[in-house]
Motif scaffolding. Structure first.
Motif, PDB file in Angstrom:
ATOM      1  N   THR A  33      45.823 -75.606 -24.431  1.00  0.00           N
ATOM      2  CA  THR A  33      46.121 -73.963 -23.994  1.00  0.00           C
ATOM      3  C   THR A  33      46.678 -73.244 -25.450  1.00  0.00           C
ATOM      4  O   THR A  33      47.646 -73.820 -25.211  1.00  0.00           O
ATOM      5  N   TYR A  34      46.069 -72.426 -25.550  1.00  0.00           N
ATOM      6  CA  TYR A  34      46.688 -71.193 -26.776  1.00  0.00           C
ATOM      7  C   TYR A  34      46.393 -70.047 -26.543  1.00  0.00           C
ATOM      8  O   TYR A  34      45.649 -69.433 -25.366  1.00  0.00           O
ATOM      9  N   GLU A  35      47.691 -68.784 -27.016  1.00  0.00           N
ATOM     10  CA  GLU A  35      47.359 -67.079 -26.672  1.00  0.00           C
ATOM     11  C   GLU A  35      47.153 -66.219 -27.544  1.00  0.00           C
ATOM     12  O   GLU A  35      47.715 -66.878 -28.606  1.00  0.00           O
ATOM     13  N   LEU A  36      46.529 -65.667 -27.449  1.00  0.00           N
ATOM     14  CA  LEU A  36      45.881 -64.714 -28.823  1.00  0.00           C
ATOM     15  C   LEU A  36      46.210 -63.379 -28.561  1.00  0.00           C
ATOM     16  O   LEU A  36      45.053 -62.540 -27.505  1.00  0.00           O
ATOM     17  N   GLN A  37      46.728 -62.930 -29.172  1.00  0.00           N
ATOM     18  CA  GLN A  37      47.549 -61.189 -28.479  1.00  0.00           C
ATOM     19  C   GLN A  37      46.898 -60.419 -29.300  1.00  0.00           C
ATOM     20  O   GLN A  37      45.820 -60.785 -31.079  1.00  0.00           O
ATOM     21  N   LYS A  38      46.289 -59.830 -29.035  1.00  0.00           N
ATOM     22  CA  LYS A  38      45.093 -58.176 -29.164  1.00  0.00           C
ATOM     23  C   LYS A  38      46.171 -57.157 -29.458  1.00  0.00           C
ATOM     24  O   LYS A  38      46.379 -56.589 -28.077  1.00  0.00           O
ATOM     25  N   ASP A  39      45.862 -56.371 -30.854  1.00  0.00           N
ATOM     26  CA  ASP A  39      47.058 -55.228 -30.241  1.00  0.00           C
ATOM     27  C   ASP A  39      45.984 -54.207 -30.413  1.00  0.00           C
ATOM     28  O   ASP A  39      46.054 -53.087 -30.353  1.00  0.00           O
ATOM     29  N   SER A  40      44.679 -54.457 -30.758  1.00  0.00           N
ATOM     30  CA  SER A  40      43.638 -52.997 -31.092  1.00  0.00           C
ATOM     31  C   SER A  40      41.968 -53.130 -30.767  1.00  0.00           C
ATOM     32  O   SER A  40      41.646 -54.548 -30.564  1.00  0.00           O
ATOM     33  N   PHE A  41      41.876 -52.664 -29.791  1.00  0.00           N
ATOM     34  CA  PHE A  41      40.974 -53.193 -28.158  1.00  0.00           C
ATOM     35  C   PHE A  41      41.096 -51.955 -27.676  1.00  0.00           C
ATOM     36  O   PHE A  41      41.677 -50.862 -27.446  1.00  0.00           O
TER      37      PHE A  41
ATOM     38  N   GLY B 293      32.511 -53.305 -16.975  1.00  0.00           N
ATOM     39  CA  GLY B 293      31.895 -55.043 -16.876  1.00  0.00           C
ATOM     40  C   GLY B 293      33.183 -56.050 -17.320  1.00  0.00           C
ATOM     41  O   GLY B 293      33.764 -56.394 -18.082  1.00  0.00           O
ATOM     42  N   ARG B 294      33.499 -57.016 -16.433  1.00  0.00           N
ATOM     43  CA  ARG B 294      34.620 -57.794 -16.575  1.00  0.00           C
ATOM     44  C   ARG B 294      35.345 -58.283 -17.983  1.00  0.00           C
ATOM     45  O   ARG B 294      33.921 -59.409 -18.215  1.00  0.00           O
ATOM     46  N   LEU B 295      35.715 -58.161 -18.063  1.00  0.00           N
ATOM     47  CA  LEU B 295      36.552 -58.767 -19.662  1.00  0.00           C
ATOM     48  C   LEU B 295      36.044 -58.543 -20.992  1.00  0.00           C
ATOM     49  O   LEU B 295      35.497 -59.509 -21.682  1.00  0.00           O
ATOM     50  N   ASN B 296      35.164 -57.545 -20.674  1.00  0.00           N
ATOM     51  CA  ASN B 296      34.127 -56.766 -21.898  1.00  0.00           C
ATOM     52  C   ASN B 296      35.431 -56.287 -22.920  1.00  0.00           C
ATOM     53  O   ASN B 296      35.724 -55.488 -21.660  1.00  0.00           O
ATOM     54  N   LEU B 297      35.501 -56.506 -23.989  1.00  0.00           N
ATOM     55  CA  LEU B 297      36.672 -55.776 -25.046  1.00  0.00           C
ATOM     56  C   LEU B 297      35.355 -54.561 -25.466  1.00  0.00           C
ATOM     57  O   LEU B 297      34.288 -55.523 -26.450  1.00  0.00           O
TER      58      LEU B 297
END
Length: 187
Positions: free
Chosen positions: A54-62, A67-71
């Motif tokens: 597992t890796y993590e991804l940072q989202k600065d602009s979203f 709806g659950r988990l919709n970006l």
């Protein structure tokens, strides 16, 4: 548009019918096997064994969408905790880290394990190792960052071609991508 599709089908049928008339059944089988193999190519070729984690991804602009988990992509608009709950529902877990409140939403399972890649056939041997999570960080009741987890190859032994490069690998891979994101914005 429908006429074009029908004409393409006729052309395809004529091509395979002409193959049938010109060659015997063994030749047709060879051509079909090669054709089907080309359709199944995954974009990678090689002989290797790898590990998956597992890796993590940072989202600065979203932006959040109902709806659950919709970006949505684009400029970040700060959302309140109440707005996020109204769009995504109640979080699976809430925590406090430094000056931030964190909403954690589960996004299926995270997977760990090993896999083999033989020529063009991937053979995964993975087991669920927890929940894949998306975390929303709030500071002063405003969303400031979002971190999503995703699965990726962590180590590799063998020779692989993919993404326009071929190389022998022995050891950790994807070192340019952080496994975990340091949370500095909550200090």
């Amino acid at each position: 548009m429908e006429v074009l599709v029908i004409n393409e089908k006729r052309m395809c049928n004529k091509f395979f019918f002409s193959l049938y008339l010109e060659h015997n059944n063994k030749d047709i089988m060879r051509i079909l096997i090669v054709f089907m193999s080309l359709l199944c190519l995954s974009g990678c070729v090689g002989l290797a064994i790898g590990t998956f984690g597992t890796y993590e991804l940072q989202k600065d602009s979203f932006g959040f969408i109902e709806g659950r988990l919709n970006l949505s992509q684009g400029e970040q608009i700060p959302y309140s905790k109440e707005e996020v709950v109204s769009l995504w529902g109640q979080p699976d877990k809430t925590d406090t880290i430094g000056n931030c409140e964190v909403f954690t939403y589960h996004d299926g399972y995270s997977w760990s394990g090993v896999g083999a890649f033989v020529i063009i056939v991937p053979i995964p041997l993975l087991v669920p190792s927890g929940n894949s999570e998306t975390k929303v960080y709030f500071k002063n009741n405003q969303s400031v960052k979002l971190i999503s987890e995703y699965g990726e190859v962590t180590g590799l032994l063998g020779y692989m071609c993919g993404s326009n490069e071929c190389q022998f690998n022995a050891g950790p891979v994807n070192l340019e991508v952080p496994r975990t994101i340091p949370i500095t914005w909550c200090e």
